[in-house]
Scaffold this motif. Structure first.
Motif, short mmCIF file in Angstrom:
data_model
loop_
_atom_site.label_atom_id
_atom_site.label_comp_id
_atom_site.label_asym_id
_atom_site.label_seq_id
_atom_site.Cartn_x
_atom_site.Cartn_y
_atom_site.Cartn_z
N SER A 468 0.89 -1.11 -0.21
CA SER A 468 0.04 -0.05 -0.04
C SER A 468 0.97 1.32 -0.01
O SER A 468 2.19 1.07 0.35
N LYS A 489 -4.37 5.61 -6.89
CA LYS A 489 -5.27 4.58 -7.01
C LYS A 489 -5.88 4.50 -8.50
O LYS A 489 -6.13 3.41 -9.10
N TYR A 493 -4.08 1.56 -9.97
CA TYR A 493 -4.96 0.47 -9.35
C TYR A 493 -4.31 -0.12 -8.25
O TYR A 493 -4.67 -1.07 -7.64
N HIS A 495 -3.28 0.25 -3.95
CA HIS A 495 -4.15 0.61 -2.75
C HIS A 495 -3.20 1.93 -2.25
O HIS A 495 -1.95 1.79 -2.12
#
Ligand code: M6R
Length: 608
Positions: A468, A489, A493, A495
């Motif tokens: 992330s 994001k 795509y 996180h």
């Protein structure tokens, strides 16, 4: 099924199919789930449509003999129901004599569908649009006048639409608008219609922005515009100052890359004639000295990136002693904050067409609250409906990910903030003392420096596989943290989350590990406090990337530095954001994502 799409049409061109495809490619930012065209020639109306991007339609068309000098086209973004060949536009009636493209929502399509089915019509798609050609075909059978039948059809429709229609044997495109944008392009011996100017910018820069309730009949040698009752209406022609290159990628692989690199130019345009460092003055042509007399508080409404710009702007206004808050437009509508006579509601919207933002502005107007649109599109609904409009002058933005318009919005809001503060707090000079005006003029060069020296390709290679990404900042950098996370994001795509730096320890810190890089955005204000937050994440083994001036204490404790040139702290967030745009871009490129057309998204979200 509701759609939010791009429509186009042309009359009088020799290569109609090619010109429609060019238009659709330039409109793909409005949707790319499916695309189609209908061409009309002496033999009738030919429809070709495909699920997928315009490129799939191009392939399909290359194997057909479809021709004609009158045509309509469509590129679609669906909000529910699957994209499919059947649901793609154009839609036709039972006999294929009428073909229709539509942007908007026919709200009473359920009732109309039942009515038509009961009378024997066979509808073959799940779309709301398909009722239109069937209704029109019925009315055509009852009259000799196509325009009369078209008007009668329009009167049956509830909801919003921009429609373009071809009818077998007719030498015209019939069009109408109610609540969805529609522009008429005027060429030599040819005419165009489209949801937006880039569709026909290659062919003409002379345009007429149609208004709600306008009904147009467009031929190669002219056009007529009337209202729903058939009375003539006068709409003035304007020349757009965009050039065909605005709608092309040029040397860039993606529009997003092009638009990131257009920021120095966009920023120069945003301040041109507005900021005078020598006189220590800000002036906006749109407003006089007393324009904001009586304003006591400012409520920004916006969505997505524009919301982050509004949050940034609200902070700048608050610093100048103005009561200012930023609201997500979709929440404002369901939970409007109290307003007084002194409230100004400011809609920040690149497109000026975002349904949630328009709904918030309309809600304010319905309560007699003064409204102002801060937008990029002069002819947009927001600009037309608000009491006042202020333009960010960024030039067309095609990439779905907003980039240059964020920078231009923030700079424009900084100018607005200065004007408001002079008017509301009667206080002149704070910005001047802080050299803000000089810094505004130097900002394009600072962006150029970043574009020439950014370390983002290497940093992207190092962190692209992370579990992330977290972005933290205080004050205006909080807005930048949110924007950095949204951009990542949206196009990679991956996180990502943005937080006010001080909040990390109140919960999100539980997620921080050696697999979660933390981007710390330092503006030169509160850097020592931010450094403490950075130490907290370093103690949990997270790699830290400072987006900061190399002189900042935050840079001292970081694993990597994405350097921003020295500037006024009010503007440092804009520079940091450019680095974050580049980081997202490079991560997305390494992951081979469709950068300009991220899945499930479209540039203008014209449904609530
Ligand atoms: O046209 P608007 O500025 O009103 O659009 C608002 C958002 O839909 C938009 O900023 C969206 O979040 C972008 N895709 C972000 O890159």
């Amino acid at each position: 099924m509701v759609t939010m799409c791009g429509i186009t049409a042309c009359v009088g061109r020799e290569q109609t199919a090619d010109d429609l495809l060019t238009g659709l490619q330039n409109l793909e930012y409005r949707g790319y789930d499916s695309a189609g065209v209908a061409l009309q020639n002496g033999d009738g109306v030919t429809v070709c449509k495909r699920e997928g991007e315009v490129s799939s339609l191009c392939e399909a068309l290359s194997t057909t003999q479809a021709g004609g000098d009158i045509g309509i086209g469509h590129t679609r973004w669906s909000t529910h129901g699957p994209p499919s060949d059947a649901n793609a536009h154009p839609h036709t009636d039972c006999t294929g004599q009428v073909a229709v493209v539509h942007n908007g929502i026919i709200e009473n399509h359920g009732d109309l569908r039942s009515e038509l089915t009961a009378r024997g019509h066979k509808l073959t798609s799940e779309t709301d649009t398909e009722v239109v050609p069937h209704l029109l075909a019925e009315y055509l059978a009852e009259t000799d006048s196509t325009i009369a039948a078209f008007r009668k059809t329009l009167r049956r429709l509830d909801g919003s639409y921009a429609l373009a229609v071809v009818v077998e044997g007719e030498d015209a495109v019939y069009a109408a608008r109610a609540g969805s944008p529609l522009v008429l392009g005027i060429g030599e011996d040819s005419h165009f219609l489209s949801s937006d100017v880039p569709a026909f910018l290659e062919f003409t820069d002379r345009v007429i922005y149609l208004e709600d309730s306008d009904v147009a009949v467009v031929r190669d040698d002219g056009y007529e515009i009337t209202d729903l009752a058939g009375d003539s209406v006068d709409r003035s022609e304007t020349t757009v100052d965009w050039v065909p290159e605005d709608a092309r990628k040029g040397e860039h692989d993606h529009f997003m890359h092009k638009e990131i690199h257009e920021q120095p130019t966009a920023l120069r345009q945003a301040v041109r004639g507005r900021v005078d460092p020598d006189a220590g003055d800000v002036s906006l042509d749109e407003f006089g000295v007393d324009s904001f007399a009586g304003v006591e508080d400012v409520q920004f409404v916006a969505c997505g990136t524009s919301y982050h710009a509004a949050l940034y702007g609200a902070q700048l206004l608050t610093d100048r002693g103005i009561r200012a808050t930023a609201h997500l437009a979709s929440e404002f509508v369901v939970n409007p904050p109290p307003a007084t006579e002194g409230t100004l509601v400011v809609g920040v919207t690149q497109s000026g067409e975002t349904a949630d933002t328009l709904a918030a502005l309309r809600d304010a107007a319905s309560r007699d609250v003064r409204t102002l649109a801060v937008t990029n599109v002069v002819s947009s609904t927001a600009a037309r409906e608000c009491d006042d409009a202020l333009f960010i002058r960024a030039g067309p933005e095609i990439g779905v990910a907003a980039t240059k318009t964020f920078s231009s919005q923030v700079v424009t809001l900084a100018c607005l903030g200065t004007l408001l503060s002079e008017s509301i707090t009667d206080r002149k000079g704070r910005a001047e003392e802080d050299n803000l005006y000089t810094a505004l003029h130097a900002l394009p060069d600072a962006v150029d420096t970043i574009l020439g020296q950014t370390a983002t390709p290497n940093v992207a290679r190092r962190f692209r596989e992370s579990e992330s990404h977290f972005f933290i900042g205080r004050h205006t950098a909080h807005a930048v943290a949110l924007e950095g996370a949204l951009k990542l994001k949206e196009i990679s795509y991956e996180h990502a989350e943005g937080f006010p730096a001080g909040e990390l320890k109140h919960g999100p810190l539980a997620l921080v590990t050696e697999r979660t890089p933390v981007f710390a955005i330092a503006t030169g204000r509160n850097d020592e406090k931010l450094r403490s937050n950075v130490e907290e994440v370093r103690a949990r083994s997270a790699p830290v990337i400072a987006v900061a001036s190399p002189e900042s204490p935050v840079a001292d404790v970081a694993d990597e530095v994405l350097a921003i040139p020295e500037t006024h702290p009010d503007l440092a967030g804009i520079l940091a954001n450019v680095q974050l745009q580049l980081y997202s871009y490079h991560v997305a490129a390494l992951l081979d994502r469709p950068i300009d057309k991220p899945r499930n998204l479209a540039k203008s979200v014209t449904v609530e």
